[in-house]
Write a protein that holds these residues in place. Structure first.
Motif, short mmCIF file in Angstrom:
data_model
loop_
_atom_site.label_atom_id
_atom_site.label_comp_id
_atom_site.label_asym_id
_atom_site.label_seq_id
_atom_site.Cartn_x
_atom_site.Cartn_y
_atom_site.Cartn_z
N ALA A 56 -4.50 3.83 -10.92
CA ALA A 56 -3.31 3.41 -10.20
C ALA A 56 -3.68 2.54 -9.01
CB ALA A 56 -2.51 4.64 -9.74
N LEU B 125 -3.13 11.50 0.36
CA LEU B 125 -4.15 10.89 -0.50
C LEU B 125 -5.49 10.83 0.25
CD1 LEU B 125 -2.06 8.06 -2.16
CD2 LEU B 125 -2.47 10.39 -2.94
N LEU C 249 -2.93 -1.40 -8.58
CA LEU C 249 -2.10 -1.83 -7.46
C LEU C 249 -2.75 -2.98 -6.71
CD1 LEU C 249 0.41 -1.41 -5.70
CD2 LEU C 249 -0.93 0.14 -4.31
N SER D 164 -0.15 8.70 -16.55
CA SER D 164 0.39 9.77 -15.71
C SER D 164 1.04 10.88 -16.51
CB SER D 164 1.44 9.21 -14.74
OG SER D 164 0.94 8.12 -14.05
N TRP E 86 8.59 12.67 -0.60
CA TRP E 86 7.41 11.84 -0.35
C TRP E 86 7.11 10.94 -1.55
CZ3 TRP E 86 2.47 12.34 -2.79
CH2 TRP E 86 1.45 11.58 -2.20
N VAL F 141 11.19 -0.05 -2.15
CA VAL F 141 10.97 -1.34 -2.81
C VAL F 141 12.28 -1.91 -3.33
CG1 VAL F 141 9.92 -2.45 -4.80
CG2 VAL F 141 8.59 -0.91 -3.39
N ALA G 127 -6.64 9.22 -9.95
CA ALA G 127 -5.77 8.29 -9.22
C ALA G 127 -6.36 6.89 -9.16
CB ALA G 127 -5.51 8.81 -7.81
N THR H 182 -4.61 14.59 -16.80
CA THR H 182 -3.55 15.30 -16.08
C THR H 182 -3.52 16.76 -16.51
OG1 THR H 182 -2.07 14.43 -17.77
CG2 THR H 182 -2.00 13.37 -15.61
N MET I 237 2.35 8.27 5.34
CA MET I 237 2.63 8.28 3.90
C MET I 237 1.37 8.50 3.06
SD MET I 237 5.74 8.07 2.90
CE MET I 237 5.70 7.42 1.22
N LEU I 238 0.27 7.92 3.51
CA LEU I 238 -0.95 8.02 2.70
C LEU I 238 -1.82 9.21 3.08
CD1 LEU I 238 -2.12 4.34 2.12
CD2 LEU I 238 -0.48 5.71 0.88
N ILE J 249 10.01 8.03 -1.89
CA ILE J 249 10.25 7.04 -0.84
C ILE J 249 9.84 5.62 -1.26
CG2 ILE J 249 9.51 6.29 1.47
CD1 ILE J 249 9.54 9.23 2.30
N PRO J 250 8.63 5.42 -1.80
CA PRO J 250 8.22 4.05 -2.14
C PRO J 250 9.19 3.36 -3.10
CG PRO J 250 6.36 5.52 -2.29
CD PRO J 250 7.56 6.39 -2.07
N LEU K 147 0.82 -1.22 0.00
CA LEU K 147 0.00 0.00 0.00
C LEU K 147 0.85 1.26 0.00
CD1 LEU K 147 -3.00 -0.81 2.35
CD2 LEU K 147 -3.02 -0.42 -0.11
N ILE K 148 2.05 1.15 0.55
CA ILE K 148 2.92 2.31 0.62
C ILE K 148 3.35 2.77 -0.78
CG2 ILE K 148 5.45 2.35 0.90
CD1 ILE K 148 5.08 2.54 3.82
N LEU K 149 3.16 1.88 -1.77
CA LEU K 149 3.53 2.24 -3.14
C LEU K 149 2.61 3.30 -3.75
CD1 LEU K 149 4.31 -1.21 -4.79
CD2 LEU K 149 5.89 0.64 -4.31
N LEU K 150 1.41 3.44 -3.18
CA LEU K 150 0.42 4.32 -3.81
C LEU K 150 0.91 5.71 -4.21
CD1 LEU K 150 -3.15 3.77 -2.36
CD2 LEU K 150 -2.47 3.91 -4.74
N PRO K 151 1.59 6.44 -3.31
CA PRO K 151 2.01 7.79 -3.70
C PRO K 151 2.85 7.80 -4.98
CG PRO K 151 2.40 7.44 -1.38
CD PRO K 151 1.99 6.12 -1.95
N TRP K 152 3.56 6.71 -5.20
CA TRP K 152 4.44 6.66 -6.36
C TRP K 152 3.65 6.42 -7.64
CZ3 TRP K 152 6.54 2.64 -9.57
CH2 TRP K 152 7.67 3.03 -10.29
N LEU K 153 2.46 5.82 -7.51
CA LEU K 153 1.69 5.45 -8.69
C LEU K 153 0.71 6.53 -9.13
CD1 LEU K 153 0.96 1.74 -7.73
CD2 LEU K 153 2.47 2.54 -9.52
N VAL K 154 0.41 7.46 -8.25
CA VAL K 154 -0.51 8.55 -8.60
C VAL K 154 0.23 9.51 -9.55
CG1 VAL K 154 -1.75 10.53 -7.65
CG2 VAL K 154 -1.72 8.36 -6.42
N PRO K 155 -0.45 9.98 -10.60
CA PRO K 155 0.23 10.92 -11.51
C PRO K 155 0.87 12.07 -10.74
CG PRO K 155 -1.92 10.34 -12.38
CD PRO K 155 -1.81 9.68 -11.03
N LEU L 83 2.46 3.96 7.42
CA LEU L 83 1.56 3.96 6.26
C LEU L 83 0.60 5.15 6.32
CD1 LEU L 83 0.81 2.29 3.71
CD2 LEU L 83 -1.01 1.29 5.09
#
Lengths: 321, 285
Positions: free
Chosen positions: B264, B40, B268, B218, A196, A204, B261, B236, B36-37, A199-200, A137-145, B33
């Motif tokens: 993605a 979002l 995931l 993206s 931010w 990884v 988003a 975008t 980090m999230l 980081i992911p 789940l921590i990967l999410l920020p990296w996957l958002v445009p 987590l």
């Protein structure tokens, strides 16, 4: 199975052999035909990369000696003007400013991403319940445009109404920081957001690298009475070194050319305090329509990337051994 | 393990202590987590409170107000579809070009193959804005500015080097005998590739496709530089221009951001093993 033994008994080349049965032997022609067919698989990719990577590289060098103006794309005329573009760009104080800010941005981002990413990778290398889910789940920020992340942070950073300042205010820690609107803070804020985002990715890859460290080494170190820090420094880090090189170089590549994030957060402002080589290229070319000046900055960016490409390839080669 | 099998009824105090410590790590993991999230979460939270005045957005949405989403859909729905079309087109182009090349570079042992692999690695270092800078004038000449196909091609370039490197590193491990057996059985080179090699490389194909989709989805830079009108506007670019026009209406802006988003997040959840494989495989190998 039978076919494999058969082909092993043949003189290695089934295509040439098939030709032998009917026509007089011309192994050379058969071989050339076969090679041609094989190149057919690769040719589209080579052509594509030549057009989308090779051509722009060459074209940018040529463009940097041409005089582009907003009317160029109607008249089709961009006369050569020698070193004018280069002189203009280097004489303008903005180039030096953007270069310095690119250095700060890149070093700051990489340091932050790497240290936090490594700490998290070490943390997630321990076994505990729900580890796998949390880690993915921590990967999410990296996957958002990236543009979208930038816009979300722009809201969070807002001086008067953003959640960050109201949170800090509740804690009694000020709460009126002009994150994106002061020339001294804006670059720091952009760096924080980029940390931010990065980081992911760092986590990884470093996590993957940590799994390759042999368990026996840790046990041996523990038996010798080495402290955790000592074990990390003298056992883990050396094994991790090639992965560290790769992660830093790849991070460098994606950071030094930053554009999306800066445009979404600050548009290069306030007062050019977040202008980088990437945004300057964009501004020269696509806002001022001076593609010659854009090409000059772009070439500098390529030169910097090329130096680090050498590092990357060297690391990659060592990895293959 | 050994201790638990010996005394299954009453776990030794050490084990209890240890498992408590392990759950302690889980708690710490959840906190990390959450931090980090948080951005979002805040995006979703703001999107659900379109009517709240800017200062007092509640930390948790008080009701389920979807009007931000409906206005975002009304304004940005077309752009979402544009993004989807462009990204899918880019994936098709990317795979059609890189899968055969990866196979050729992995199995044919052609002279110059190594140089091409080397070149592929190098292309990943070329800054996108530099490509856009030169591509723009070429696109003007070719009439590809403001076209779907032009943007698909440019977006495919984001995924192709990665896809070639990733799939090649997989296809190298397909045993020679398998390919030779198919060819001895009378299958041509193309049929062998389609019927034997591609099915065997399914996982790497999926990973490459996923990543090229995410790259294209993206993409902001090519959308921004290779379009001068509103004819082809991916999400975008739509959101970026949205904040210029709707600064007061953060509910809709955030709702549009949430929508952008979604792919993605979905990818995931559905395919985390491919994504983890892609991040490590594409960069280290």
């Amino acid at each position: 199975m039978a076919s494999t033994t058969a082909s092993a008994a043949l003189p290695a080349d089934p295509a040439a052999d098939a030709g032998k049965a009917e026509k007089p032997p011309s192994p050379l022609r058969a071989k050339r035909r076969r090679q041609l067919a094989q190149w057919g698989f690769i040719a589209p990719a080579v052509l594509f990369m030549a057009l989308f990577f090779g051509y722009p590289l060459v074209r940018n060098i040529v463009m940097s000696f041409q005089d582009y103006s907003p009317s160029t794309f109607f008249t089709g005329e961009a006369p050569f003007n020698g070193l004018d573009n280069w002189r203009n760009v280097f004489d303008d104080g903005l180039f030096g400013k953007a270069l310095w800010q690119t250095v700060l941005f890149t070093v700051g981002s990489l340091a932050g991403q790497f240290c936090i990413g490594l700490a998290l990778a070490v943390f997630f290398s321990r076994r505990f319940p729900l580890n796998g889910i949390l880690r993915s789940l921590i990967l999410l920020p990296w996957l958002v445009p990236m543009v979208v992340s930038g816009i979300v942070w722009r809201r969070i950073f807002d001086q008067d109404t953003g959640v960050l300042n109201s949170f800090l205010g509740t804690l009694g820690l000020g709460g009126d920081t002009p994150w994106l609107t002061s020339t001294s803070m804006a670059l720091v804020s952009v760096i924080l957001v980029n940390i931010w985002i990065g980081i992911p990715f760092n986590m990884v890859i470093l996590y993957g690298g940590l799994q390759e460290v042999p368990k026996e080494l840790h046990e041996a170190a523990a038996l010798d009475g080495a402290s955790a820090w000592r074990t990390f420094r003298s056992v883990t880090l050396p094994v991790l070194k090639p992965v560290i090189t790769v992660v830093l170089v790849l991070g460098f590549m994606s950071t030094v050319k930053i554009l999306d994030l800066v445009l979404a957060l600050t548009d290069g402002g306030p007062a050019d305090s977040t202008q980088t080589l990437g945004t300057l290229t964009y501004q020269n070319s696509f806002v001022q329509m001076d593609f010659g000046a854009g090409a000059v900055v772009g070439n500098v960016l390529i030169l910097i990337s090329a130096v680090f490409a050498v590092f990357y390839l060297r690391a990659n080669r060592n990895e293959g051994k | 393990m050994a201790t638990t099998t010996q005394i299954p009824a009453a776990p030794a105090p050490a084990t209890v202590h240890r498992s408590r410590r392990r759950w302690g790590a889980t708690v710490l993991g959840v906190v990390i987590l959450a931090v980090m999230l948080f951005p979002l979460y805040w995006m979703i939270n703001t999107a659900l409170q379109p009517d709240a005045s800017l200062v007092d957005v509640a930390p948790v949405p008080t009701g389920l107000d979807l009007s931000g989403f409906s206005s975002a859909l009304a304004d940005q729905g077309t752009n979402l579809l544009t993004s989807l079309a462009v990204a899918l087109g880019a994936v098709v182009i990317c795979l059609a070009i890189s899968a055969p090349a990866a196979y050729g570079l992995a199995q044919f042992g052609l002279r110059g193959g190594r140089t091409i692999v080397f070149g592929t690695l190098i292309t990943q270092m070329v800054p996108g804005i530099v490509i856009a800078n030169a591509l723009y004038s070429a696109y003007v000449d070719l009439g590809l500015v403001n076209s779907y196909f032009g943007l698909m091609l440019a977006d495919a370039s984001l995924g192709i080097p990665f896809a070639i490197v990733l799939m090649r590193s997989f296809m190298v491990s397909i045993p020679r005998e398998v390919i030779e057996a198919a060819e001895v059985d009378g299958a041509g080179r193309v049929r062998t590739f389609v019927r034997v090699v591609l099915p065997m490389s399914r996982n790497s194909l999926i990973t490459a496709g996923l990543f090229s989709f995410l790259y294209a989805w993206s993409d902001f830079m090519f959308a921004l530089t290779l379009n001068t009108t509103d004819d082809v506007k991916p999400i975008t670019l739509g959101i970026y221009q949205y904040i210029g026009a709707h600064v007061g209406d953060w509910g809709s802006v955030m709702a549009a951001s949430v929508l952008s988003a979604v792919p993605a997040a979905v990818l995931l959840v559905l395919s985390q093993k491919y994504i983890a494989a892609g991040i490590t495989g594409g960069s280290v190998k």
